[in-house]
Enzyme design. Structure first.
Site, short mmCIF file in Angstrom:
data_model
loop_
_atom_site.label_atom_id
_atom_site.label_comp_id
_atom_site.label_asym_id
_atom_site.label_seq_id
_atom_site.Cartn_x
_atom_site.Cartn_y
_atom_site.Cartn_z
N SER A 155 0.86 -1.19 0.00
CA SER A 155 0.00 0.00 0.00
C SER A 155 0.89 1.23 0.00
O SER A 155 2.09 1.15 0.33
CB SER A 155 -0.88 0.00 1.25
OG SER A 155 -1.48 1.25 1.47
N TYR A 198 -3.11 -0.39 10.08
CA TYR A 198 -2.97 -0.74 8.66
C TYR A 198 -1.60 -0.32 8.14
O TYR A 198 -0.91 -1.10 7.47
CB TYR A 198 -4.08 -0.05 7.87
CG TYR A 198 -4.11 -0.36 6.40
CD1 TYR A 198 -4.66 -1.55 5.93
CD2 TYR A 198 -3.59 0.54 5.47
CE1 TYR A 198 -4.70 -1.84 4.57
CE2 TYR A 198 -3.63 0.26 4.11
CZ TYR A 198 -4.19 -0.93 3.67
OH TYR A 198 -4.22 -1.20 2.32
#
Length: 260
Positions: A144, A157
């Site tokens: 990501s 995250y």
């Protein structure tokens, strides 16, 4: 082109029932791969398999949680028994909990780390055993932009995806001698069902993403297919431990000039 062909290859895509996982699976299937899709939700899995098969692709499903080592081992064994071998692993399954760090329960933090990082380790370790024996294999971890950047309310995250970047590099280091390539894809902001509510004119976050992205738009899920095919094919045989960011140029710039 033969260099990018996946004919005869067996590809496992964890969480490949919707969104970006489905888009990457579609790309691999279009290049000739047989799909082995995992999910924790039987109904979603069945719907996804019907979708893949509607295009004439070979697709098979397995229901289990990637964080459950015993269940993962049983299902990877079953995949190999039923399909012969696993040539490609796309570690796509993941979750996010949008809570400010000061308010996030520790159990929620651990859950995100468990799914987004530990689950990848479990699946990679299990699948790599066969790849090592054959001295051939491709592992693609879905990282990501949060592997590089921080942002409000995604501490767990970001921690998981930052760790996944380094896990990718370490697995590549250990397994390169067996002709296994371990790389990552770092998606930017994509137009999916999850982002649909905020992708409307006038929404501050929608305007922020469009203005922050040099390409001036959200990514389409199909924009990931080519990168997935590349990293799964012989075209990437000497690329290892790298993260390719498919983000429309966000990480390349501090933002658009003020006079534009």
């Amino acid at each position: 082109m033969e260099l990018f062909s996946l004919q005869g290859k067996k590809a496992v895509i964890t969480g490949g029932t919707h969104g970006l996982g489905m888009a990457m699976a579609m790309g691999l299937a279009q290049a000739g791969a047989e799909l082995l899709i995992t999910s924790t939700t039987p109904q979603k899995l069945e719907e996804a398999l019907e979708y893949y098969k509607s295009f004439g692709f070979a697709a098979y499903g397995y229901v289990f949680d990637v964080t459950d080592e015993k269940a993962a081992e049983e299902n990877v064994t079953k995949m190999i028994d039923e399909h012969g071998q696993i040539d490609i692993l796309v570690n796509n399954a993941g979750i996010i909990k949008r809570v400010m760090a000061i308010d996030m329960p520790v159990e929620d933090f651990r859950k995100v780390i468990d799914v987004d990082l530990v689950g990848v380790f479990i699946m990679s370790k299990l699948v790599a055993k066969g790849m090592i024996a054959r001295r051939s294999g491709k592992i693609i971890n879905i990282c990501s932009m949060m592997s590089e950047l921080g942002r409000d309310n995604v501490s767990a995250y970001a921690a998981a995806k930052g760790g996944l970047k380094m896990l990718t590099r370490n697995l590549a280091t250990e397994w390169a001698k067996y002709n296994i390539q371990v790389n990552g894809i770092g998606p930017g902001y994509f137009a999916t069902s999850q982002t649909e509510p905020i992708r409307v004119a006038g929404n501050p976050f929608n305007e922020f993403i469009i203005n922050r992205t040099p390409s001036g738009r959200w990514g389409n899920p199909e924009d990931l297919a080519g990168t997935a095919i590349f990293l799964a094919s012989e075209a990437s045989n000497f690329i290892n431990g790298q993260i390719i960011y498919v983000d429309g140029g966000i990480l390349a710039t501090i933002g658009k000039p003020m006079n534009e």
